[in-house]
Design a protein around this motif. Structure first.
Motif, PDB file in Angstrom:
ATOM      1  N   GLU A 114     -83.179   3.081  65.369  1.00  0.00           N
ATOM      2  CA  GLU A 114     -82.200   2.045  65.713  1.00  0.00           C
ATOM      3  C   GLU A 114     -80.795   2.621  65.933  1.00  0.00           C
ATOM      4  OE1 GLU A 114     -82.719  -1.724  63.338  1.00  0.00           O
ATOM      5  OE2 GLU A 114     -84.033  -0.431  62.149  1.00  0.00           O
ATOM      6  N   PHE A 115     -80.672   3.958  65.866  1.00  0.00           N
ATOM      7  CA  PHE A 115     -79.356   4.598  65.967  1.00  0.00           C
ATOM      8  C   PHE A 115     -79.321   5.597  67.128  1.00  0.00           C
ATOM      9  CE2 PHE A 115     -79.877   3.204  61.628  1.00  0.00           C
ATOM     10  CZ  PHE A 115     -78.628   2.727  61.268  1.00  0.00           C
ATOM     11  N   SER A 116     -78.111   5.900  67.587  1.00  0.00           N
ATOM     12  CA  SER A 116     -77.919   6.889  68.648  1.00  0.00           C
ATOM     13  C   SER A 116     -78.108   8.300  68.088  1.00  0.00           C
ATOM     14  CB  SER A 116     -76.514   6.756  69.238  1.00  0.00           C
ATOM     15  OG  SER A 116     -75.547   7.177  68.270  1.00  0.00           O
ATOM     16  N   GLN A 162     -75.264   9.286  65.746  1.00  0.00           N
ATOM     17  CA  GLN A 162     -75.373   8.624  64.443  1.00  0.00           C
ATOM     18  C   GLN A 162     -76.468   9.275  63.594  1.00  0.00           C
ATOM     19  OE1 GLN A 162     -75.925   4.684  66.130  1.00  0.00           O
ATOM     20  NE2 GLN A 162     -74.011   3.970  65.212  1.00  0.00           N
ATOM     21  N   ARG A 163     -77.562   9.676  64.244  1.00  0.00           N
ATOM     22  CA  ARG A 163     -78.645  10.335  63.507  1.00  0.00           C
ATOM     23  C   ARG A 163     -78.188  11.685  62.952  1.00  0.00           C
ATOM     24  NH1 ARG A 163     -84.114   9.041  67.054  1.00  0.00           N
ATOM     25  NH2 ARG A 163     -83.099   7.446  68.265  1.00  0.00           N
ATOM     26  N   LEU A 194     -70.455   6.449  58.867  1.00  0.00           N
ATOM     27  CA  LEU A 194     -71.486   5.440  59.068  1.00  0.00           C
ATOM     28  C   LEU A 194     -71.245   4.252  58.134  1.00  0.00           C
ATOM     29  CD1 LEU A 194     -74.577   7.818  59.202  1.00  0.00           C
ATOM     30  CD2 LEU A 194     -73.630   6.561  61.144  1.00  0.00           C
ATOM     31  N   ARG A 233     -81.657   0.183  57.663  1.00  0.00           N
ATOM     32  CA  ARG A 233     -82.270   0.271  58.992  1.00  0.00           C
ATOM     33  C   ARG A 233     -82.973   1.626  59.138  1.00  0.00           C
ATOM     34  NH1 ARG A 233     -77.162  -1.168  62.543  1.00  0.00           N
ATOM     35  NH2 ARG A 233     -78.486  -0.392  64.220  1.00  0.00           N
ATOM     36  N   THR A 252     -75.624  -0.435  57.048  1.00  0.00           N
ATOM     37  CA  THR A 252     -76.741  -0.112  57.951  1.00  0.00           C
ATOM     38  C   THR A 252     -77.825   0.725  57.257  1.00  0.00           C
ATOM     39  OG1 THR A 252     -75.691   1.945  58.724  1.00  0.00           O
ATOM     40  CG2 THR A 252     -75.158  -0.080  59.916  1.00  0.00           C
TER      41      THR A 252
END
Length: 544
Positions: A427-429, A432-433, A416, A423, A420
């Motif tokens: 706001e993440f897929s 990504q989470r 990552l 944020r 970012t």
């Protein structure tokens, strides 16, 4: 199989969403059709536009925020986008029905199974009383619910995931529709239950002459069930054609990427002489069954019943089995997150009698990554705050700058961008989470991480990325993993040893290669057959 004109014909359909002064195009001029008696699969990763395209067919999007800048949806020759609400009411539930991904949220928790299926019959067929009950029993029998008479008064929470999905299918079939839309109907199910549901849908389609739109991100399912496949990416259909042709000779780069995205590879080689990180002997978790006015204990649910485990540094232990087998309960017991009986040793310390307070100094070396990357991260905290939370508790003497440096380092390690970090999770897929959740565990430099179904909510390609990431981190930090999952393909790519659980007990245990290549028990053989699409006879399953 088909008449000259398609049952469903979608032409140049676009879908836009308006928020404030901003309008975004979510689906861009897609076209596909479904013939009578045909199954068409709509595939692609999360956010590609699959589900909202399906919801458009029945005009179930949140209008007026949603709109259609272009397109037509013809069903039996009528454009549904121009249909009035009374006309749509006749189509919904009668001619087109939908099965949603999560039956637990789709079914009303306050109504019995009989009430919920009966409501469909009353609304659309005017059926009630004895006639409706007979039809409900017929439907439950049709979808493979055993002893349906005993299930009529059951509530959704009293059924397993597979049973709930069967009830959803029964409701969908109640009015003998022409088209069934199935939106990720097997995602949350065990591999064996998944196989049963797919077989059920396939058989019902043949018997009833149903047409089906099957939405999924699992390409293995697509090959089993669909006649034709449409591949979606970023709101567009980038490829479509006969399923066999799409898979044997994909034309678009994205389709090639999806097909090659299955988790693969082998786990890092483990050292049989490495230090023992976690050991459990005769672990038991029994939940009392209370009855009567005095609520006396009349028995026990043996969620975990006498299990031994040993996990070394740099090793991955896979815990597999169907839902309700006791996998997660075992993991929670070994990490002292729930009470249990038996001896638990962590990095040389006997912790089975430790209190919550006594466990606190060990928590930084023992971390957990949970199944749901959406539910396990606080929506009110930024990425930096989420990853740094453990540091504030276990390393309170760090300065703000040192803490931020550690956060940035953990984010970089998990792929990552540190920029970012201010944020928020929404706001993440999903992938990504899940990387954030891994970063949160990793920042404390643990020796052991329990991973509880960490890839089940992710797209196949994202699963493969997370598996590769976990392998890299394990090699770099010599981590010990306990990997709990019902997805045997992911377990095979990560685990050195495997424990197979059923109803709280170990039915098979040993080196991963031996378990996967030469399973000894019928239960393990059935899991392997379902997970790897094998014929039961090819691995020696004999009916009892």
């Amino acid at each position: 199989m088909s008449d000259k004109s398609p049952l469903l014909d979608i032409k140049d359909l676009s879908i836009a969403f308006t928020q404030g002064d901003e309008t975004k195009l979510a689906v861009d001029k897609i076209s596909f059709h479904i013939n009578k008696g045909e199954t068409v699969a709509l595939v692609g990763e999360s956010g590609s536009g699959k589900s909202i395209s399906a919801l458009s067919i029945l005009k179930l999007l949140p209008y007026p925020a949603a709109s259609h800048p272009s397109g037509e949806i013809f069903f039996n020759g009528k454009n549904l986008l121009e249909a009035s609400e009374p006309e749509l009411h006749k189509v919904r539930g009668n001619h087109i029905t939908m099965i949603f991904q999560e039956p637990m949220t789709s079914l009303n928790p306050l109504h019995t199974i009989e009430q919920q299926i009966g409501e469909t019959l009353t609304l659309h067929k005017g059926m009630s009383g004895t006639k409706a009950r007979e039809r409900i029993l017929e439907l439950l029998h049709q979808v493979g619910i055993r002893e349906p008479e005993k299930r009529l008064d059951a509530y959704p929470h009293q059924l397993s995931g597979g049973q709930r999905q069967r009830v959803m299918i029964a409701m969908s079939l109640a009015n003998e529709p022409d088209l069934l839309i199935a939106d990720e109907p097997t995602t949350a199910l065990d591999v064996t239950v998944q196989a049963q549901i797919l077989e059920l849908l396939s058989n019902l389609q043949k018997e009833k002459g149903l047409s089906m739109l099957f939405i999924t991100h699992d390409l293995g399912i697509v090959q089993k069930i669909s006649d034709r496949t449409c591949v979606m990416q970023n709101g567009k259909i980038v490829e479509q054609g006969p399923t066999a042709e799409v898979f044997s000779n994909p034309q678009h780069e994205y389709t090639k990427h999806l097909i090659s995205s299955e988790p693969s590879g082998t786990p890092p080689k483990s050292d049989d002489k490495a230090p023992v990180v976690l050991q459990g002997k005769d672990i038991r978790v029994w939940f009392p069954i209370k009855a009567g006015f005095m609520r006396r204990t009349v028995g026990h649910i043996k969620a975990v019943d006498g299990i031994d485990i040993l996990l070394r540094q740099g090793q991955t232990l896979g815990i597999v089995g169907e839902s309700g087998s006791g996998k997660t309960t075992l993991g929670l017991a070994l990490t002292r997150l729930i009470s249990s009986k038996g001896r638990i040793t962590f990095i040389g310390k006997d912790i089975d009698a430790y209190s919550f307070k006594q466990m606190k100094p060990l928590r930084d070396r023992m971390q957990v990554v949970f199944q749901d990357p959406y539910g396990s991260l606080s929506p009110r905290m930024s990425v930096a705050e989420i990853v740094a939370e453990g540091l504030r508790i276990h390393m309170p003497n760090l300065s703000a700058k040192e803490r931020d440096e550690k956060v940035c380092s953990a984010l970089l390690e998990t792929g990552l961008e540190p920029e970012t970090r201010h944020r928020y999770p929404h706001e993440f897929s999903g992938g990504q989470r899940q990387r954030m959740a891994i970063a949160r565990a990793l920042v404390l430099e643990p020796q052991f991480i329990m991973l509880d179904e960490p890839t089940s909510a992710l797209d196949m390609s994202v699963q493969a990325q997370v598996v590769d990431l976990l392998r890299e981190l394990q090699i770099k930090h010599n981590l010990a993993y306990m990997f709990i999952s019902h997805d045997l393909k992911v377990v095979r790519a990560l685990a050195n040893e495997v424990i197979v659980m059923q109803l709280g007990k170990v039915v098979e245990q040993g080196q991963a290669d031996q378990i996967f290549d030469n399973p000894q028990t019928n239960y393990t053989k059935a899991l392997m057959a379902a997970a790897f699409d094998l014929e039961a006879s090819s691995i020696g399953i004999i009916e009892d």
